[in-house]
Design a protein around this motif. Structure first.
Motif, PDB file in Angstrom:
ATOM      1  N   GLY A 104       0.811  -1.209   0.000  1.00 57.88           N
ATOM      2  CA  GLY A 104       0.000   0.000   0.000  1.00 57.88           C
ATOM      3  C   GLY A 104       0.840   1.252   0.000  1.00 57.88           C
ATOM      4  O   GLY A 104       0.408   2.290   0.481  1.00 57.88           O
ATOM      5  N   ASP A 105       2.051   1.146  -0.539  1.00 64.96           N
ATOM      6  CA  ASP A 105       2.962   2.279  -0.502  1.00 64.96           C
ATOM      7  C   ASP A 105       3.369   2.744  -1.902  1.00 64.96           C
ATOM      8  O   ASP A 105       4.494   3.165  -2.111  1.00 64.96           O
ATOM      9  CB  ASP A 105       4.195   1.948   0.331  1.00 64.96           C
ATOM     10  CG  ASP A 105       4.934   0.730  -0.178  1.00 64.96           C
ATOM     11  OD1 ASP A 105       4.436   0.052  -1.099  1.00 64.96           O
ATOM     12  OD2 ASP A 105       6.028   0.452   0.339  1.00 64.96           O
ATOM     13  N   MET A 106       2.448   2.646  -2.831  1.00 61.44           N
ATOM     14  CA  MET A 106       2.736   3.051  -4.207  1.00 61.44           C
ATOM     15  C   MET A 106       3.239   4.486  -4.267  1.00 61.44           C
ATOM     16  O   MET A 106       4.183   4.775  -5.004  1.00 61.44           O
ATOM     17  CB  MET A 106       1.486   2.903  -5.075  1.00 61.44           C
ATOM     18  CG  MET A 106       1.720   3.307  -6.519  1.00 61.44           C
ATOM     19  SD  MET A 106       2.888   2.239  -7.352  1.00 61.44           S
ATOM     20  CE  MET A 106       1.756   1.106  -8.096  1.00 61.44           C
ATOM     21  N   ASP A 107       2.646   5.380  -3.482  1.00 66.14           N
ATOM     22  CA  ASP A 107       3.090   6.778  -3.498  1.00 66.14           C
ATOM     23  C   ASP A 107       4.549   6.903  -3.061  1.00 66.14           C
ATOM     24  O   ASP A 107       5.301   7.708  -3.615  1.00 66.14           O
ATOM     25  CB  ASP A 107       2.200   7.641  -2.600  1.00 66.14           C
ATOM     26  CG  ASP A 107       0.799   7.810  -3.173  1.00 66.14           C
ATOM     27  OD1 ASP A 107       0.615   7.558  -4.382  1.00 66.14           O
ATOM     28  OD2 ASP A 107      -0.110   8.182  -2.403  1.00 66.14           O
ATOM     29  N   ALA A 108       4.964   6.096  -2.079  1.00 61.23           N
ATOM     30  CA  ALA A 108       6.355   6.142  -1.616  1.00 61.23           C
ATOM     31  C   ALA A 108       7.305   5.667  -2.716  1.00 61.23           C
ATOM     32  O   ALA A 108       8.376   6.258  -2.916  1.00 61.23           O
ATOM     33  CB  ALA A 108       6.524   5.289  -0.363  1.00 61.23           C
ATOM     34  N   TRP A 109       6.925   4.617  -3.452  1.00 62.16           N
ATOM     35  CA  TRP A 109       7.774   4.120  -4.537  1.00 62.16           C
ATOM     36  C   TRP A 109       7.860   5.133  -5.674  1.00 62.16           C
ATOM     37  O   TRP A 109       8.930   5.363  -6.241  1.00 62.16           O
ATOM     38  CB  TRP A 109       7.250   2.777  -5.063  1.00 62.16           C
ATOM     39  CG  TRP A 109       7.579   1.651  -4.134  1.00 62.16           C
ATOM     40  CD1 TRP A 109       6.727   1.035  -3.266  1.00 62.16           C
ATOM     41  CD2 TRP A 109       8.859   1.034  -3.963  1.00 62.16           C
ATOM     42  NE1 TRP A 109       7.409   0.066  -2.572  1.00 62.16           N
ATOM     43  CE2 TRP A 109       8.708   0.038  -2.974  1.00 62.16           C
ATOM     44  CE3 TRP A 109      10.106   1.220  -4.538  1.00 62.16           C
ATOM     45  CZ2 TRP A 109       9.774  -0.764  -2.561  1.00 62.16           C
ATOM     46  CZ3 TRP A 109      11.157   0.417  -4.131  1.00 62.16           C
ATOM     47  CH2 TRP A 109      10.987  -0.562  -3.146  1.00 62.16           C
ATOM     48  N   ILE A 110       6.727   5.743  -6.000  1.00 60.95           N
ATOM     49  CA  ILE A 110       6.728   6.754  -7.063  1.00 60.95           C
ATOM     50  C   ILE A 110       7.603   7.937  -6.655  1.00 60.95           C
ATOM     51  O   ILE A 110       8.418   8.425  -7.449  1.00 60.95           O
ATOM     52  CB  ILE A 110       5.281   7.205  -7.388  1.00 60.95           C
ATOM     53  CG1 ILE A 110       4.521   6.054  -8.055  1.00 60.95           C
ATOM     54  CG2 ILE A 110       5.288   8.455  -8.265  1.00 60.95           C
ATOM     55  CD1 ILE A 110       3.033   6.302  -8.210  1.00 60.95           C
ATOM     56  N   ALA A 111       7.474   8.395  -5.414  1.00 70.53           N
ATOM     57  CA  ALA A 111       8.269   9.536  -4.940  1.00 70.53           C
ATOM     58  C   ALA A 111       9.757   9.189  -4.926  1.00 70.53           C
ATOM     59  O   ALA A 111      10.600  10.018  -5.312  1.00 70.53           O
ATOM     60  CB  ALA A 111       7.799   9.951  -3.545  1.00 70.53           C
ATOM     61  N   TYR A 112      10.081   7.985  -4.487  1.00 69.89           N
ATOM     62  CA  TYR A 112      11.486   7.553  -4.439  1.00 69.89           C
ATOM     63  C   TYR A 112      12.078   7.516  -5.839  1.00 69.89           C
ATOM     64  O   TYR A 112      13.167   8.052  -6.084  1.00 69.89           O
ATOM     65  CB  TYR A 112      11.556   6.178  -3.784  1.00 69.89           C
ATOM     66  CG  TYR A 112      12.939   5.581  -3.714  1.00 69.89           C
ATOM     67  CD1 TYR A 112      13.939   6.162  -2.945  1.00 69.89           C
ATOM     68  CD2 TYR A 112      13.239   4.415  -4.417  1.00 69.89           C
ATOM     69  CE1 TYR A 112      15.207   5.605  -2.874  1.00 69.89           C
ATOM     70  CE2 TYR A 112      14.497   3.846  -4.347  1.00 69.89           C
ATOM     71  CZ  TYR A 112      15.482   4.447  -3.581  1.00 69.89           C
ATOM     72  OH  TYR A 112      16.727   3.887  -3.517  1.00 69.89           O
ATOM     73  N   THR A 113      11.360   6.908  -6.770  1.00 68.12           N
ATOM     74  CA  THR A 113      11.833   6.813  -8.150  1.00 68.12           C
ATOM     75  C   THR A 113      11.977   8.201  -8.769  1.00 68.12           C
ATOM     76  O   THR A 113      12.981   8.502  -9.419  1.00 68.12           O
ATOM     77  CB  THR A 113      10.870   5.950  -8.988  1.00 68.12           C
ATOM     78  OG1 THR A 113      10.732   4.666  -8.366  1.00 68.12           O
ATOM     79  CG2 THR A 113      11.374   5.785 -10.410  1.00 68.12           C
ATOM     80  N   GLN A 114      10.983   9.063  -8.541  1.00 69.55           N
ATOM     81  CA  GLN A 114      11.033  10.417  -9.102  1.00 69.55           C
ATOM     82  C   GLN A 114      12.198  11.209  -8.514  1.00 69.55           C
ATOM     83  O   GLN A 114      12.844  11.992  -9.224  1.00 69.55           O
ATOM     84  CB  GLN A 114       9.709  11.150  -8.865  1.00 69.55           C
ATOM     85  CG  GLN A 114       9.615  12.466  -9.625  1.00 69.55           C
ATOM     86  CD  GLN A 114       9.710  12.266 -11.147  1.00 69.55           C
ATOM     87  OE1 GLN A 114       8.995  11.469 -11.726  1.00 69.55           O
ATOM     88  NE2 GLN A 114      10.622  12.996 -11.793  1.00 69.55           N
ATOM     89  N   ALA A 115      12.490  11.006  -7.227  1.00 67.16           N
ATOM     90  CA  ALA A 115      13.621  11.710  -6.603  1.00 67.16           C
ATOM     91  C   ALA A 115      14.937  11.316  -7.271  1.00 67.16           C
ATOM     92  O   ALA A 115      15.804  12.164  -7.501  1.00 67.16           O
ATOM     93  CB  ALA A 115      13.671  11.405  -5.107  1.00 67.16           C
ATOM     94  N   MET A 116      15.081  10.027  -7.612  1.00 66.49           N
ATOM     95  CA  MET A 116      16.306   9.590  -8.289  1.00 66.49           C
ATOM     96  C   MET A 116      16.375  10.155  -9.706  1.00 66.49           C
ATOM     97  O   MET A 116      17.453  10.543 -10.167  1.00 66.49           O
ATOM     98  CB  MET A 116      16.387   8.058  -8.304  1.00 66.49           C
ATOM     99  CG  MET A 116      16.669   7.478  -6.927  1.00 66.49           C
ATOM    100  SD  MET A 116      17.048   5.713  -6.941  1.00 66.49           S
ATOM    101  CE  MET A 116      15.481   5.030  -7.426  1.00 66.49           C
ATOM    102  N   VAL A 117      15.233  10.204 -10.386  1.00 70.46           N
ATOM    103  CA  VAL A 117      15.200  10.793 -11.737  1.00 70.46           C
ATOM    104  C   VAL A 117      15.562  12.277 -11.651  1.00 70.46           C
ATOM    105  O   VAL A 117      16.394  12.771 -12.415  1.00 70.46           O
ATOM    106  CB  VAL A 117      13.813  10.589 -12.389  1.00 70.46           C
ATOM    107  CG1 VAL A 117      13.686  11.407 -13.663  1.00 70.46           C
ATOM    108  CG2 VAL A 117      13.564   9.111 -12.658  1.00 70.46           C
ATOM    109  N   ASP A 118      14.935  12.990 -10.720  1.00 72.16           N
ATOM    110  CA  ASP A 118      15.184  14.425 -10.571  1.00 72.16           C
ATOM    111  C   ASP A 118      16.647  14.715 -10.221  1.00 72.16           C
ATOM    112  O   ASP A 118      17.198  15.730 -10.628  1.00 72.16           O
ATOM    113  CB  ASP A 118      14.274  15.021  -9.496  1.00 72.16           C
ATOM    114  CG  ASP A 118      12.805  15.044  -9.921  1.00 72.16           C
ATOM    115  OD1 ASP A 118      12.511  14.831 -11.123  1.00 72.16           O
ATOM    116  OD2 ASP A 118      11.950  15.224  -9.030  1.00 72.16           O
TER     117      ASP A 118
END
Length: 113
Positions: free
Chosen positions: A22-36
């Protein structure tokens, strides 16, 4: 230097989706932080270990078994490849990985040409 960040999650809860906890938002934020940050080079979520097939070659014969290489309470749920200055920076990214809160995160340097 490139590193692989491997996300180990509890096998009983691994369903092959990023939203198993139930932590899809955390995975998306983590991935986006690495992209950024410009460090993300790749990565994927993996299907559950029950879908794995393990192959060994013994005495010239192929030995094939259904299931993961290692039977454990946790399994490899996915990975990221990042390009950072050093191990310290890779470990900082690993500590931000959502799996660190309920599983484990392994970091390994990648041999590149």
């Amino acid at each position: 230097m490139q590193y692989m960040i491997m996300n180990y999650v509890p096998a009983a809860q691994a369903d092959g989706t990023l939203n198993a906890h139930g932590d899809m938002d955390a995975w998306i934020a983590y991935t986006q932080a690495m992209v950024d940050a410009g460090v993300m080079r790749g990565g994927n979520a993996l299907k559950p270990g029950t879908t794995a097939t393990t192959v060994r070659l013994r005495d010239g014969r192929r030995d094939v078994h259904d299931g993961p290489y290692i039977d454990s309470k946790e399994e490899l749920g996915g990975y990221f490849v990042i390009d950072v200055a050093d191990l310290d920076e890779a470990l900082q990214w690993a500590a931000r990985n959502p799996a660190a809160a309920y599983g484990a995160v392994e970091v390994r340097p990648i041999i590149t040409a």
